[in-house]
Design a protein around this motif. Structure first.
Motif, PDB file in Angstrom:
ATOM      1  N   ARG A 112       0.929  -1.216  -0.011  1.00  0.00           N
ATOM      2  CA  ARG A 112       0.100   0.056   0.203  1.00  0.00           C
ATOM      3  C   ARG A 112       0.806   1.243   0.115  1.00  0.00           C
ATOM      4  N   THR A 113       0.374   2.245  -0.380  1.00  0.00           N
ATOM      5  CA  THR A 113       1.328   3.568  -0.694  1.00  0.00           C
ATOM      6  C   THR A 113       0.320   4.648   0.076  1.00  0.00           C
ATOM      7  N   ARG A 114       0.928   5.760   0.656  1.00  0.00           N
ATOM      8  CA  ARG A 114       0.397   7.104   0.913  1.00  0.00           C
ATOM      9  C   ARG A 114       1.239   8.130   0.282  1.00  0.00           C
ATOM     10  N   HIS A 115       0.740   8.688  -0.555  1.00  0.00           N
ATOM     11  CA  HIS A 115       1.182  10.055  -0.951  1.00  0.00           C
ATOM     12  C   HIS A 115       0.993  11.234  -0.189  1.00  0.00           C
ATOM     13  N   PHE A 116       2.138  12.053  -0.226  1.00  0.00           N
ATOM     14  CA  PHE A 116       1.899  13.532   0.223  1.00  0.00           C
ATOM     15  C   PHE A 116       2.629  14.408  -0.635  1.00  0.00           C
ATOM     16  N   SER A 117       1.837  15.419  -1.122  1.00  0.00           N
ATOM     17  CA  SER A 117       2.546  16.527  -1.838  1.00  0.00           C
ATOM     18  C   SER A 117       2.197  17.851  -1.561  1.00  0.00           C
ATOM     19  N   GLN A 118       2.736  18.500  -2.114  1.00  0.00           N
ATOM     20  CA  GLN A 118       2.912  20.049  -1.825  1.00  0.00           C
ATOM     21  C   GLN A 118       3.182  20.816  -2.917  1.00  0.00           C
ATOM     22  N   ARG A 119       1.936  21.614  -3.728  1.00  0.00           N
ATOM     23  CA  ARG A 119       2.189  22.167  -4.901  1.00  0.00           C
ATOM     24  C   ARG A 119       3.257  23.561  -4.297  1.00  0.00           C
ATOM     25  N   VAL A 120       4.280  23.637  -5.495  1.00  0.00           N
ATOM     26  CA  VAL A 120       5.312  24.507  -5.137  1.00  0.00           C
ATOM     27  C   VAL A 120       5.088  25.933  -6.146  1.00  0.00           C
ATOM     28  N   THR A 121       4.825  25.495  -7.503  1.00  0.00           N
ATOM     29  CA  THR A 121       4.689  26.722  -8.491  1.00  0.00           C
ATOM     30  C   THR A 121       3.657  26.099  -9.331  1.00  0.00           C
ATOM     31  N   ALA A 122       2.907  26.983  -9.992  1.00  0.00           N
ATOM     32  CA  ALA A 122       1.968  26.785 -10.893  1.00  0.00           C
ATOM     33  C   ALA A 122       1.821  28.053 -11.985  1.00  0.00           C
ATOM     34  N   GLU A 123       2.060  27.941 -13.377  1.00  0.00           N
ATOM     35  CA  GLU A 123       2.061  28.987 -14.078  1.00  0.00           C
ATOM     36  C   GLU A 123       1.259  28.761 -15.490  1.00  0.00           C
ATOM     37  N   ARG A 124       0.607  29.482 -16.040  1.00  0.00           N
ATOM     38  CA  ARG A 124       0.134  29.320 -17.450  1.00  0.00           C
ATOM     39  C   ARG A 124       1.017  29.469 -18.322  1.00  0.00           C
ATOM     40  N   ARG A 125       1.368  28.802 -19.348  1.00  0.00           N
ATOM     41  CA  ARG A 125       2.266  28.705 -20.308  1.00  0.00           C
ATOM     42  C   ARG A 125       1.400  29.630 -21.559  1.00  0.00           C
ATOM     43  N   GLU A 126       2.508  29.905 -22.535  1.00  0.00           N
ATOM     44  CA  GLU A 126       1.786  30.621 -23.490  1.00  0.00           C
ATOM     45  C   GLU A 126       1.006  29.667 -24.394  1.00  0.00           C
ATOM     46  N   ASP A 127       0.610  28.686 -24.333  1.00  0.00           N
ATOM     47  CA  ASP A 127       0.041  27.764 -25.146  1.00  0.00           C
ATOM     48  C   ASP A 127      -1.192  27.609 -24.533  1.00  0.00           C
ATOM     49  N   GLY A 128      -1.470  27.898 -23.205  1.00  0.00           N
ATOM     50  CA  GLY A 128      -2.609  27.760 -22.362  1.00  0.00           C
ATOM     51  C   GLY A 128      -2.703  26.799 -21.339  1.00  0.00           C
ATOM     52  N   SER A 129      -1.762  25.915 -21.559  1.00  0.00           N
ATOM     53  CA  SER A 129      -1.595  24.654 -20.757  1.00  0.00           C
ATOM     54  C   SER A 129      -0.961  25.298 -19.257  1.00  0.00           C
ATOM     55  N   VAL A 130      -0.722  24.567 -18.208  1.00  0.00           N
ATOM     56  CA  VAL A 130      -0.023  24.933 -16.950  1.00  0.00           C
ATOM     57  C   VAL A 130       0.964  24.258 -16.594  1.00  0.00           C
ATOM     58  N   ALA A 131       2.048  24.931 -16.281  1.00  0.00           N
ATOM     59  CA  ALA A 131       3.470  24.116 -15.680  1.00  0.00           C
ATOM     60  C   ALA A 131       3.217  24.137 -14.375  1.00  0.00           C
ATOM     61  N   MET A 132       3.323  22.899 -13.505  1.00  0.00           N
ATOM     62  CA  MET A 132       3.109  22.837 -12.104  1.00  0.00           C
ATOM     63  C   MET A 132       4.345  21.995 -11.712  1.00  0.00           C
ATOM     64  N   SER A 133       4.753  22.397 -10.453  1.00  0.00           N
ATOM     65  CA  SER A 133       5.886  21.579  -9.812  1.00  0.00           C
ATOM     66  C   SER A 133       5.327  21.449  -8.609  1.00  0.00           C
ATOM     67  N   SER A 134       5.428  20.099  -7.958  1.00  0.00           N
ATOM     68  CA  SER A 134       5.140  19.840  -6.508  1.00  0.00           C
ATOM     69  C   SER A 134       6.178  19.019  -5.924  1.00  0.00           C
ATOM     70  N   ASN A 135       6.308  18.999  -4.668  1.00  0.00           N
ATOM     71  CA  ASN A 135       7.099  18.089  -3.871  1.00  0.00           C
ATOM     72  C   ASN A 135       6.219  16.875  -3.591  1.00  0.00           C
ATOM     73  N   PHE A 136       6.884  15.654  -3.508  1.00  0.00           N
ATOM     74  CA  PHE A 136       6.159  14.578  -3.034  1.00  0.00           C
ATOM     75  C   PHE A 136       7.103  13.816  -2.008  1.00  0.00           C
ATOM     76  N   SER A 137       6.324  12.996  -1.447  1.00  0.00           N
ATOM     77  CA  SER A 137       6.756  11.753  -0.366  1.00  0.00           C
ATOM     78  C   SER A 137       5.806  10.916  -0.433  1.00  0.00           C
ATOM     79  N   VAL A 138       6.269   9.490  -0.690  1.00  0.00           N
ATOM     80  CA  VAL A 138       5.506   8.494  -0.755  1.00  0.00           C
ATOM     81  C   VAL A 138       5.989   7.350   0.273  1.00  0.00           C
TER      82      VAL A 138
END
Length: 164
Positions: A87-113
């Motif tokens: 079994r797993t337990r995931h923990f994550s924290q969004r660090v950055t999120a920005e809209r790119r020129e093409d309309g998509s979003v670039a997001m970076s998050s820290n994680f621990s499993v």
């Protein structure tokens, strides 16, 4: 790149929660549903050391939508009963999120499993690192175009069956 509204950030958090809930619940169809239907949608798991050395090595390389589907089929149908389950337990924290020129979003998050093998019941750290994501937002609904899990540890304490 441009800033996102609080509603858009909340939508990203809903996507992250759906991803984590699916993996921690071993619901591979629900995991697949967090990815866009785009044929190029991908999931890659690699070690930070390999990325920093410019090595194109991956622990998991699902580089298109069909391989994401294959991963679900293998886990649920082909490998079922052939691996030491955990079994797993995931923990994550969004660090950055920005809209790119093409309309998509670039997001970076820290994680621990954390993982707990069914046979021992002793929880252990499986991996820590960052998720580097490209996300398609469509009317408040978010889905991964690509998710790359970059682990801080080069060697994991066990083999991977389920994505991080």
């Amino acid at each position: 790149m441009s800033k996102l509204s609080l509603e858009e950030l909340a939508s990203l958090d809903v996507l992250q929660a759906a991803y984590i809930s699916a993996l921690d619940g071993k619901a591979m169809k629900a995991w697949l549903d967090t990815f866009d239907d785009d044929p190029d949608a991908s999931y890659i798991c690699t070690a930070r050391n390999d990325v920093e050395c410019g090595l194109k090595v991956a622990m998991m390389l699902d580089d298109c939508r069909d391989r994401l589907i294959d991963r679900c089929t293998f886990i649920e149908d082909i490998w079922a009963g052939t691996f030491q389950d955990y079994r797993t337990r995931h923990f994550s924290q969004r660090v950055t999120a920005e809209r790119r020129e093409d309309g998509s979003v670039a997001m970076s998050s820290n994680f621990s499993v954390i993982f707990t093998p069914d046979d021992t019941g002793l929880p252990q750290q499986l991996a820590t690192g960052t998720y580097e994501d490209i996300i398609r937002m469509d009317g408040g609904r978010c889905r991964f175009l690509s998710r790359t899990a970059v682990t801080d540890n080069s060697v994991l304490p066990r083999y991977l069956v389920f994505p991080l």
